[in-house]
Design an enzyme around this catalytic site. Structure first.
Site, mmCIF file in Angstrom:
data_model
loop_
_atom_site.group_PDB
_atom_site.id
_atom_site.type_symbol
_atom_site.label_atom_id
_atom_site.label_comp_id
_atom_site.label_asym_id
_atom_site.label_seq_id
_atom_site.Cartn_x
_atom_site.Cartn_y
_atom_site.Cartn_z
ATOM 1 N N VAL A 30 0.873 3.422 -0.439
ATOM 2 C CA VAL A 30 1.213 2.860 0.868
ATOM 3 C C VAL A 30 0.722 3.825 1.950
ATOM 4 O O VAL A 30 1.047 5.016 1.927
ATOM 5 C CB VAL A 30 2.734 2.627 1.009
ATOM 6 N N ASP A 143 10.004 -8.592 -8.824
ATOM 7 C CA ASP A 143 10.058 -7.132 -8.964
ATOM 8 C C ASP A 143 11.111 -6.550 -8.022
ATOM 9 O O ASP A 143 10.872 -5.553 -7.346
ATOM 10 C CB ASP A 143 8.688 -6.513 -8.690
#
Length: 428
Positions: A30, A143
Site C-alpha cells: 500500500v 477476506d
C-alpha cells in the site's frame, strides 16, 4: 491544470504519484500517493502475486481482481473504503482507494491486546453496515479479518480491501488446484468448495470480533493446514472477555451457513448489548503492551495469506470426515452415558423424594399426636379446675356469712346501747 510529481516519485498511469510505502501485506503493498489530476491524497494498493503461483493462476487472479475492483468501486458507504480507480500496469492490478486516517484493527490489537467489548460491538456494527451494503450490491468480500478493518481515532470502523479479496481468498479451486486466503478467518464451508455467499463474510466477521475480544485468533494452530483443520472440525473456544457479545460470537461462528446468524440478527444483538450498557470512552491510540508469549505471536501472524494445494485440501476434507465420524461416535457414546446418568439421577431423586415424603408424613403424624395429647391435657386441666371451683366457693361462704352475722349483731348491740344511753340522758 494538474500538480507536478516530485522528481523522485514514481508516476502510475500518468496520474498517481507514489510517495511512500504505508504498509505491506501477503498480497500487496500500500502506497501513499497523490492524485495529480484532482490534487488529493489517495492510497494505492499494488497487488502482487506469490512466486509459487503458475502463469495461469496469475492470469485468473489478475482478471478476477480487476473485475471485483470495478464492482467494489460502485460501493458508496461510510463503512466501506471507497475504490476510486483500478489500473493495470507492469502486468499487475493497482487499486486507487480512499486514504483513511486510521489504524488497522490488527495494529490496534497488537498495541493494546484484548479490546473492551463495547468497543468491539461498535466496530462490529460498523463492519456489518459495510458488509450489508456490499452484499446488497452483490459483492462478497471474502477476506474479512483484523488487517482489513480500519479503526479511526473516535472508534468508528470501516472495511477496506474490497476487490483484493478475490486475489487473496477466492474459495474456488483454480485450474492448477489451489485455495488462497487467511486460514484463521476462512469460513469452514470454503474447505468444502461451496460457492461463496454473504455467510462466509459473517463467519469471518465472527472470527475477527473473537480476535479483537481475546487478543489472538480463535483457531490459530501455528501451521496453515492445522489451523484450517481446527476451523473445519472444532468449535470456537469460550471467549472470557466477550461479556454480552458471547451469543453473537456463537451465532456468527456456527459451522453450518444455513444456521449461521444473519447480518440483521447480529446487528440487533450488538445494538441491544450497547443499549443496555454505558460504555466508557475508548480510543485505538497507541498503548503500552507486555511482550506476548511466542505461541501468541505465532497466532497473531495467522492472518497472513496462505496457498493450500487441492490435494492437501482433499486430505483435509477426508481427515475432517474421519474426525467428525469419530466425534459422532464419541458423541453417541457420551450421549448414551449421559442418558444413563440422567436415569440414575432421576431414580435417586425419586427415591429421595419418596423418603422425604415418608419422613414428612411421619413428622406430620407425630405433630398431630403431640397436638392431640396437648389438647387432652388441656381438657383435663379445665376439668380439674371445674371440679375445684365449687368447693372453694363453699368454704368461702361459710367463712364470710358468720363474719357478717357477727358484724350485724355488734351493730345492733351498739345501736341498742346508743338508744338506751339516750333515753337515760333524756335525749328524747
Amino acid at each position: 491544470m494538474t500538480a507536478e510529481p516530485a522528481s523522485d516519485d514514481r508516476l502510475l498511469a500518468g496520474r498517481y504519484a507514489l510517495r511512500e510505502v504505508l504498509g505491506r501485506g501477503g498480497m500487496g503493498v500500500v502506497w501513499l500517493a497523490t492524485d495529480l489530476r484532482l490534487e488529493r491524497p489517495v492510497a494505492v494498493k499494488e497487488v502482487t502475486f506469490a512466486l509459487h503461483l503458475s502463469d495461469e493462476e496469475r492470469r485468473l487472479l489478475r482478471e478476477r481482481t480487476m473485475r471485483e475492483a470495478r464492482t467494489a468501486a460502485r460501493l458508496d458507504h461510510p463503512s466501506v473504503t471507497s475504490v476510486y480507480d483500478v489500473v493495470e500496469e507492469d502486468g499487475r492490478p493497482w487499486l486507487v482507494m480512499e486514504l483513511v486516517q486510521a489504524r488497522s484493527l490488527q495494529e490496534v490489537i497488537d498495541g493494546q491486546g484484548p479490546l473492551p467489548w463495547p468497543a468491539v460491538a461498535r466496530i462490529g456494527l460498523d463492519v456489518l453496515a459495510g458488509l450489508t451494503a456490499a452484499h446488497e450490491a452483490g459483492v462478497v468480500h471474502r477476506d474479512v479479518k483484523p488487517a482489513n478493518v480500519l479503526v479511526a481515532d473516535d472508534g468508528r470502523a470501516c472495511l477496506t480491501d474490497f476487490g483484493i479479496a478475490t486475489a487473496t481468498g477466492d474459495p474456488t479451486i483454480t485450474t492448477t488446484g489451489a485455495i488462497i486466503g487467511s486460514p484463521s478467518y476462512m469460513a469452514p464451508e470454503r474447505a468444502n468448495g461451496q460457492p461463496p455467499g454473504p455467510a462466509v463474510d459473517l463467519w469471518s466477521l465472527g472470527a475477527t470480533l473473537w480476535t479483537a475480544l481475546e487478543g489472538h485468533p480463535a483457531f490459530a494452530r501455528g501451521e496453515p493446514m492445522a489451523t484450517l483443520m481446527a476451523v473445519v472440525t472444532e468449535e470456537a473456544p469460550p471467549a472470557p472477555h466477550a461479556g454480552p457479545l458471547e451469543p453473537v460470537l456463537r451465532g456468527l461462528l456456527t459451522k453450518d451457513p444455513a444456521q449461521r446468524t444473519t447480518a440483521q440478527q447480529a446487528c440487533r444483538q450488538l445494538q441491544a448489548a450497547l443499549d443496555e450498557a454505558q460504555p466508557a470512552p475508548w480510543s485505538p491510540g497507541p498503548a503500552a503492551r507486555q511482550p506476548e508469549p511466542p505461541q501468541q505471536v505465532d497466532e497473531v501472524r495467522q492472518d497472513r495469506v496462505e496457498r493450500i494445494d487441492a490435494a492437501d485440501l482433499r486430505a483435509l476434507v477426508a481427515a475432517s470426515a474421519t474426525v467428525l465420524g469419530t466425534v459422532a461416535r464419541d458423541a453417541r457414546d457420551q450421549a448414551r452415558h449421559l442418558a444413563e446418568r440422567r436415569r440414575e439421577r432421576r431414580a435417586q431423586a425419586t427415591a429421595r423424594e419418596e423418603a422425604a415424603a415418608q419422613e414428612s408424613a411421619a413428622a406430620q403424624e407425630q405433630a398431630v399426636a403431640r397436638e392431640r395429647a396437648a389438647a387432652q391435657e388441656r381438657e383435663r386441666a379445665v376439668a380439674a379446675r371445674a371440679d375445684q371451683r365449687p368447693r372453694f366457693r363453699f368454704r368461702r361462704r361459710w367463712v364470710v356469712v358468720p363474719v357478717l352475722v357477727v358484724l350485724l349483731v355488734v351493730l345492733a348491740v351498739v345501736a341498742g346501747l346508743v338508744v338506751l344511753a339516750g333515753y337515760l340522758l333524756g335525749w328524747s
